[in-house]
Write a protein that holds these residues in place. Structure first.
Motif, mmCIF file in Angstrom:
data_model
loop_
_atom_site.group_PDB
_atom_site.id
_atom_site.type_symbol
_atom_site.label_atom_id
_atom_site.label_comp_id
_atom_site.label_asym_id
_atom_site.label_seq_id
_atom_site.Cartn_x
_atom_site.Cartn_y
_atom_site.Cartn_z
ATOM 1 N N PRO A 165 0.817 -1.222 0.000
ATOM 2 C CA PRO A 165 0.000 0.000 0.000
ATOM 3 C C PRO A 165 0.845 1.264 0.000
ATOM 4 O O PRO A 165 0.437 2.280 -0.541
ATOM 5 N N GLY A 188 -6.053 -0.716 1.149
ATOM 6 C CA GLY A 188 -6.510 -1.245 2.425
ATOM 7 C C GLY A 188 -7.875 -0.736 2.835
ATOM 8 O O GLY A 188 -8.551 -1.376 3.633
ATOM 9 N N GLU A 245 -1.436 3.752 6.383
ATOM 10 C CA GLU A 245 -2.268 3.030 7.354
ATOM 11 C C GLU A 245 -3.250 3.973 8.014
ATOM 12 O O GLU A 245 -4.399 3.609 8.319
ATOM 13 N N VAL A 279 -6.025 4.574 5.647
ATOM 14 C CA VAL A 279 -6.963 3.457 5.632
ATOM 15 C C VAL A 279 -7.832 3.467 6.884
ATOM 16 O O VAL A 279 -9.056 3.334 6.822
#
Lengths: 222, 367, 750
Positions: free
Chosen positions: B104, B137, C69, C72
């Motif tokens: 990602p 994600g 992250e 997300v």
């Protein structure tokens, strides 16, 4: 002085209107001696004003010769001819119209001053001339503040002040009433005789014409 | 507009809208891409089998797939309410199963996800479309445990149970449902390979047609408890339509006597290709061929986005099935990047029932 | 038949008809252009303020840098957030910003890009591609941007302002207010110009109206026909003018949009059009009808001489009253009123004044007869008449030229002011905010120890209560922003101070303070004034050693040396402004990040911000210059038309000079002298008015509206340019008269 001041030979001018050639001046021949007065008469539209324009170079003929003071002009419109005509108008030829002969921004005396300055004369007798023509007390007034007759008198004063050899007058009294016209005409002829300058006078007024030495009838001649 | 941004950035583009010749088919699904690319993608064929649990999850080596759910629900006042949820995956680059997905952190652009949520109630229709980059994600699917999600929309198993939980939020509506499966997996066509044309293009296709659904729906300012029947489809392919097929008409019907009918008809110019599955009350599946099945539109509606057939006659020969299928009133367009019609239907005739109908390729213009 | 007679004037003078229509077209074009451009400038500045300055980005509360992250995690909780990867690639390729269009779908209209075509690397591109660019060896920073600053976030995240440029504050507002004032002036001028052309024609037609009246046509019918004629002329002239004005504005506006288009969407501009030209149309029609038919409401008195005496008296009174009003006014509306009175007074006084000047000139010409130049006298007298008869157009032109002068001065002043303001704000290479809980003292020590670092200072921001002692003990203290600096380096000591004591910057170390212009003006504080400061509960007596210009900052501000702060003071925020000297950005970043344990420390590069802010204002100024140019063109065309129309009424007399023996080129020379003197005189008469107007705009309107003044600068080079233009216009008119003069000598006599 003897001789001819102004000689016109076979003068022709036509207007072109709607494709048609309309002759205005047709093969005109005449002459004017110094000090002589000539009345130019004819119907309206017979070319009186045009003739006067031709005689001072404001218009150019189609052909023919105009001789002033032994200087000949044909139908040329080159720079030299134009300059010469201008010179003549400045010093030799005085022109008086029916009206609007004076600069509205200048007083009567200033108008005369300007005219004589252009003519190269510096005698500073402007006031005298105005008085001679009977408008001395209006000298500082503006042309729109004096009567029609007074304005014409001032115009005459202006023209005489430049000591012309020839005066061309186009209906000088045309817009004046009978009485005033007579007075102005009187002054004109008197001074003309006094100064000995020639006069070509275009008019429809038969009485005025009669006061001139000769009469040229354009309707007959053309 | 911004959604156009999102999906126009996709190479293949789900929009077949500017394709007047119909070569790329509805939503570009008939496109096969370049030769090299075509060979890198997997294409289901007759003989391809379903593999579980893998086939619950995504197929990165197939070009397009979806998870699709509809439900015919009833409110406490007895009014019908239809619900739809679909999540699509479009692959821009094929990835063999053995290969690891890109990280990602590299912000890859190998695939894209799109999700649709809709409610049909009282003659009104609510719809929302979401898009997301793949392999980051925030959107994705997994086979085991089974999960499908895009941002805060999610279909996931409920822990310590076999039921699934589906939650979808729109601008001013949402639903939160529990799906309980009471039947077997229905594999369509030949063991799961569902042909879409006589020349063999098709997809892998299975359904869960026996879902009991309960939950709450918030729409038009009210939150209501709902319950009813649901239908779940799972389909994937790399060459879905044959070049020239403009679209299809699909029906998923729950009949009163417990039987189910799945039928679809692909349109290509003047000719059609039909296929379907009949599920009896015991759960046995019978594949229906062209000769067995007749689907014909009998009434049309001049809707805001085009002329659509809203009443159909469906006949299955040899079973005495002669159904009149009628769309619920109102305009039920899912007007996203590509427009299609998705509405609950009422069934009458030889059998009564209800179900859902999907009509694609009828919209006049690009949205 | 009646209509034919009515319109016969235009048949003989088609040029006057054309002139009138042309004036209406041009005036409409100017007015439309001005209003559209001003509205556009206003809305674009507002939009840009909003879009550029007010954006939010999401940070982690544990000060760790955000990564994919976090993206997300946030998306999965339903937060609308999009990645924004800034790759700092130096010129000439420049910076790129990597974005993900799909995640910006939820931004709606506040998305930085609205269509895929703008992902071409100037500066936006797909984030994956941008990442690859950064891997070629450039610094990059990932932000997670949000569409608004009021969204809910899950635990562990917070919103921070994400501004790409410092907000321009009132600088823009001030500019636009002045522009509005000038727009009104432009409207007045266009009204006067139209009226003068119309009146000129009307005067000439009076004779024919008289005739019609004698023929039995009712005055009422004549008036009806006049109105009808005006309506037709307006209907013919206004639409093309609207279209021209809007097109011109669009052409310039698009340029503006394109300059910003590298960052922001062009559609910011598309919606500026549409309804505006219709408003302009209504205004123009009303204007034309009003100015042309004014006589019906206010009939002209019959005695011009009396009028001119009253006019002179009235003009003087208005001028005096207006000037006093402007100087003494304490409110903006009175300044505007006073300015209007001054203009009215100037308008009444100028024509007779100019005429009188020419009169004196003509008298002097004639005084000593021997050196008399009667021709010069004639010219002076002609000019005198002209000034009287052309009073209205002369005044209109004077106003136009004054307005052009003022606009030019205004724009140029704003430009240089803005440059200075930027320079002041962004003096250092880098700007670093001290993170919450960061130890600035340690950081300062460690910066000091860095070899090769350029000048730097630490600023502590806070609040203070200020009470000018002269205000008396009863006065309420006011809350001012506090800036405490240390050390005092040339980063600030280079600031241009409006007024200061001797060695003012040194005095700061001994406890003196400096204040900003707002504070000084609004509370009558001067250098040397004693002030009572209350900081963190501690009262201090101090005095003012300097007043600095802080264009457009609406809040009072006090600047002092950090050493003089009371111990109890805790700053609201702190920042470092650092010149890099011989070091690189990374070294500085690392040193500070290290000190505070904040690896994602933001080191803002001032150069690129300055670039962006300059770009925004460059285009705004372009628009204003366009307005100025339009007005000038209109004035020039009006000048031409007016003089030519007037000259044609004097043609007979110019020809008379020819009859009296002046050659053609000599007559033309006289004409040239006349017309050039006319245009130069009007321009010269506009100078004082223009300078005064500039003074009013920067020294009266601005301070009263915003509390701070702009510097007053004069631009003589521009005056020279105007003079040249005026001279050229005069020559052009004289040249155009040639053909008139050469016409048949039997042409019309007055």
């Amino acid at each position: 002085m003897s001789g001819t001041l102004l000689a016109v030979e076979r003068l022709n001018l036509a207007f072109v209107s709607a494709g048609q050639r309309v002759p205005v001046i047709n093969n005109l021949t005449f002459s004017v001696a110094p000090g002589e007065s000539l009345a130019v008469v004819g119907r309206s539209g017979s070319g009186k004003s045009t003739l006067l324009n031709l005689l001072c170079g404001l218009q150019t003929p189609d052909d023919g010769v105009i001789a002033i003071d032994n200087e000949s002009f044909g139908n040329a419109s080159d720079a030299v001819s134009i300059a010469r005509w201008a010179e003549l108008r400045r010093q030799l030829i005085g022109v008086v119209f029916q009206q609007a002969n004076l600069m509205p921004a200048l007083s009567l005396v200033d108008n005369v001053r300007l005219r004589t300055h252009l003519a190269g004369r510096h005698k500073q007798d402007e006031l005298w001339w105005l008085q001679r023509l009977g408008v001395g007390d209006q000298a500082d007034r503006y042309p729109d503040r004096v009567s029609g007759g007074q304005a014409q008198r001032a115009a005459l004063a202006m023209v005489f002040a430049m000591s012309p050899s020839l005066i061309l007058a186009d209906e000088p009294t045309g817009s004046l009433d009978r009485h005033t016209a007579d007075e102005v005409a009187e002054s004109l002829f008197n001074v003309q005789v006094e100064t000995g300058c020639a006069l070509v006078l275009a008019t429809h007024d038969s009485e005025l014409a009669a006061r001139c030495g000769r009469v040229l009838d354009l309707s007959a001649a053309g | 507009m911004a959604v156009v941004v999102g999906l126009s950035a996709l190479g293949a583009g789900l929009s077949g809208c500017d394709d007047p010749s119909g070569e790329s088919g509805f939503a570009g699904l008939a496109e096969s891409g370049g030769q090299a690319e075509a060979s890198a993608f997997l294409q289901p064929k007759p003989g391809t089998r379903l593999v579980f649990p893998d086939d619950w999850g995504p197929h990165p080596q197939h070009r397009i797939e979806w998870w699709y759910f509809t439900a015919n629900l009833t409110t406490p006042e007895g009014r019908p309410l239809g619900v739809q949820w679909t999540q699509f995956r479009q692959a821009l680059q094929p990835r063999p199963a053995a290969k690891a997905p890109p990280s990602p952190a590299t912000w890859p652009m190998d695939s894209a996800w799109m999700a649709h949520g809709a409610i049909s109630f009282n003659g009104d229709h609510w719809f929302e479309e979401k898009v997301a980059r793949g392999d980051i994600g925030h959107a994705g699917a997994s086979a085991d445990p089974f999960r499908v999600w895009l941002d805060d929309w999610e279909l996931a198993p409920i822990s310590e149970s076999d039921a699934w939980h589906l939650q979808v939020q729109g601008d001013n509506w949402d639903y939160d449902l529990t799906l309980s499966n009471t039947g077997n997996i229905t594999a369509h066509g030949d063991g799961g390979f569902s042909a879409k044309s006589s020349s063999g293009e098709g997809s892998m296709y299975f359904s869960l047609a026996h879902l009991n659904v309960t939950g709450t729906v918030t729409v038009a300012g009210r939150t209501q408890a709902v319950s009813g029947k649901g239908w779940f489809d799972r389909e994937w392919s790399s060459q879905f339509l044959k070049a020239g097929q403009q679209g299809w008409d699909w029906f998923g019907l729950h009949l009163e006597d417990g039987q189910k009918l799945m039928a679809f008809r692909l349109r290509e110019g003047d000719s059609t290709f039909s296929s379907g599955s009949w599920v009896n009350a015991d759960g046995d599946v019978e594949s229906l061929q062209e000769d067995d099945l007749t689907l014909s539109p009998t009434a049309w509606k001049e809707s805001a986005r085009g002329r659509v057939p809203v009443v159909w006659q469906l006949r299955v020969s040899g079973r005495g099935v002669d159904l009149r299928v009628k769309a619920s009133p109102g305009e039920h367009w899912n007007a996203g990047l590509v427009s299609y019609w998705e509405s609950p239907v009422a069934v009458s005739g030889s059998h009564d029932g209800k179900g859902y109908m999907e009509l694609t390729g009828y919209a006049d213009q690009a949205p | 038949m009646l209509i034919r007679a009515f319109l016969s004037h235009y048949q003989r003078h088609p040029f006057q008809l054309a002139a009138l229509v042309l004036m209406i077209v041009l005036a409409t074009m100017l007015w439309t252009g001005v209003t559209v451009l001003t509205d556009q400038a206003r809305s674009s500045l507002a939009q840009n303020e909003e879009t550029v300055a007010a954006r939010a980005h999401i940070v982690r509360t544990d000060s760790q840098p955000v990564g994919v992250e976090d993206f997300v995690r946030l998306r999965k909780t339903g937060v609308c957030v999009a990645p924004w990867l800034e790759v700092k690639r130096p010129a000439p390729e420049g910076q790129v910003i990597g974005v993900d269009p799909m995640s910006m779908a939820c931004f709606g209209r506040s998305a930085p890009i609205q269509d895929a075509a703008s992902l071409d690397g100037t500066p936006f591109m797909d984030i994956g591609d941008a990442l690859r660019v950064s891997q070629e060896g450039y610094d990059s920073q990932l932000y997670l941007i949000a569409p608004r600053d009021d969204i809910e976030l899950p635990q562990g995240y917070a919103l921070r302002a994400f501004s790409l440029a410092p907000p321009t504050g009132e600088l823009a507002d001030s500019f636009l207010l002045n522009l509005d004032a000038l727009s009104l002036l432009v409207l007045l001028i266009t009204g006067l110009l139209i009226r003068s052309v119309y009146r000129l024609g009307l005067v000439q037609r009076e004779a024919s109206f008289e005739l019609l009246y004698r023929f039995g046509v009712l005055p009422r019918q004549i008036r009806q026909l006049l109105v009808l004629e005006l309506v037709v002329l307006t209907a013919v002239g206004v639409p093309p003018g609207l279209w021209l004005g809007a097109s011109l504005a669009e052409a310039l506006g698009t340029g503006f949009g394109q300059a910003l288009g590298s960052l922001f969407d062009l559609t910011l501009y598309a919606e500026s059009f549409g309804s505006l030209p219709w408003r302009a149309a209504v205004v123009m029609v009303a204007l034309v009808l009003t100015v042309c038919l004014l006589e019906w409401v206010f009939p002209q008195p019959r005695q011009p001489a009396m009028v001119s005496a009253y006019a002179r008296l009235g003009g003087g009174a208005l001028l005096l009253a207006g000037a006093l009003g402007v100087v003494l006014a304490t409110e903006l509306v009175w300044v505007f009123a006073g300015t209007a009175l001054v203009f009215a007074g100037v308008g009444l006084l100028t024509p007779p004044l100019l005429a009188a000047v020419e009169e004196r000139r003509s008298v002097r010409s004639g005084a000593t007869a021997s050196v008399a130049d009667p021709l010069r006298r004639w010219r002076a007298r002609e000019l005198s008449v002209m000034f009287r008869q052309l009073a209205l157009p002369v005044v209109a032109l004077q106003f136009s030229i004054a307005a052009v002068l003022a606009v030019h001065a205004l724009v140029t002043t704003f430009e240089s002011t803005f440059e200075q303001w930027l320079g002041q704000r962004l003096a250092a290479d880098f700007y670093i905010e001290v993170p919450q809980g960061g130890d600035s003292a340690t950081a300062a020590r460690r910066l000091n120890a860095l070899e090769g670092l350029g000048t730097w200072h630490l600023v502590a921001h806070g609040k203070a209560q200020v009470r000018p002692e002269e205000a008396g003990t009863g006065a309420d203290p006011l809350t001012a922003d506090l800036m405490a600096l240390t050390p005092i380096t040339d980063l600030v000591s280079d600031w241009a101070l409006l007024s200061s004591a001797e060695r003012s910057w040194r005095e700061l170390a001994s406890g003196a303070v400096m204040v900003n212009e707002q504070l000084a003006r609004r509370h009558d504080v001067e250098v040397g004034s004693p002030l009572e400061l209350t900081i963190a509960g501690t009262r201090m007596r101090t005095n003012v050693v300097g007043i600095y210009a802080d264009y457009g900052r609406p809040v009072a501000e006090v600047l002092l040396h950090a050493d003089t702060l009371p111990a109890a003071f805790t700053p609201r925020s702190e920042s470092f402004s650092v010149n890099k000297g011989e070091l690189s950005r990374d070294v500085i970043h690392d040193r500070l990040a290290d000190t505070w344990g904040a690896p994602d420390l933001q080191v803002r590069d001032n150069a690129s911000i300055r670039e962006l802010a300059s770009q925004i204002f460059d285009q705004t100024f372009l628009l204003t210059r366009a307005i100025s140019a339009l007005t000038l063109v209109l004035a020039a065309v009006a000048l031409l038309i007016m003089i030519w129309v007037f000259f044609t009424t004097r043609v007979w007399y110019f020809r008379l000079l020819g009859v009296w023996g002046l050659q053609g080129h000599q007559v033309r020379r006289q004409l040239r002298l006349l017309s050039v003197r006319l245009t130069l005189t009007i321009t010269a008469a506009a100078l004082p008015l223009g300078i005064w107007l500039t003074w009013v705009l920067v020294n009266r309107i601005n301070p009263l509206a915003f509390g701070w003044s702009l510097p007053m600068d004069l631009y003589p080079v521009f005056w020279l340019e105007l003079g040249l233009m005026a001279g050229a216009a005069g020559l052009l008119v004289a040249h155009l008269m040639r053909r008139q003069l050469e016409r048949d000598a039997n042409g019309e006599r007055p």
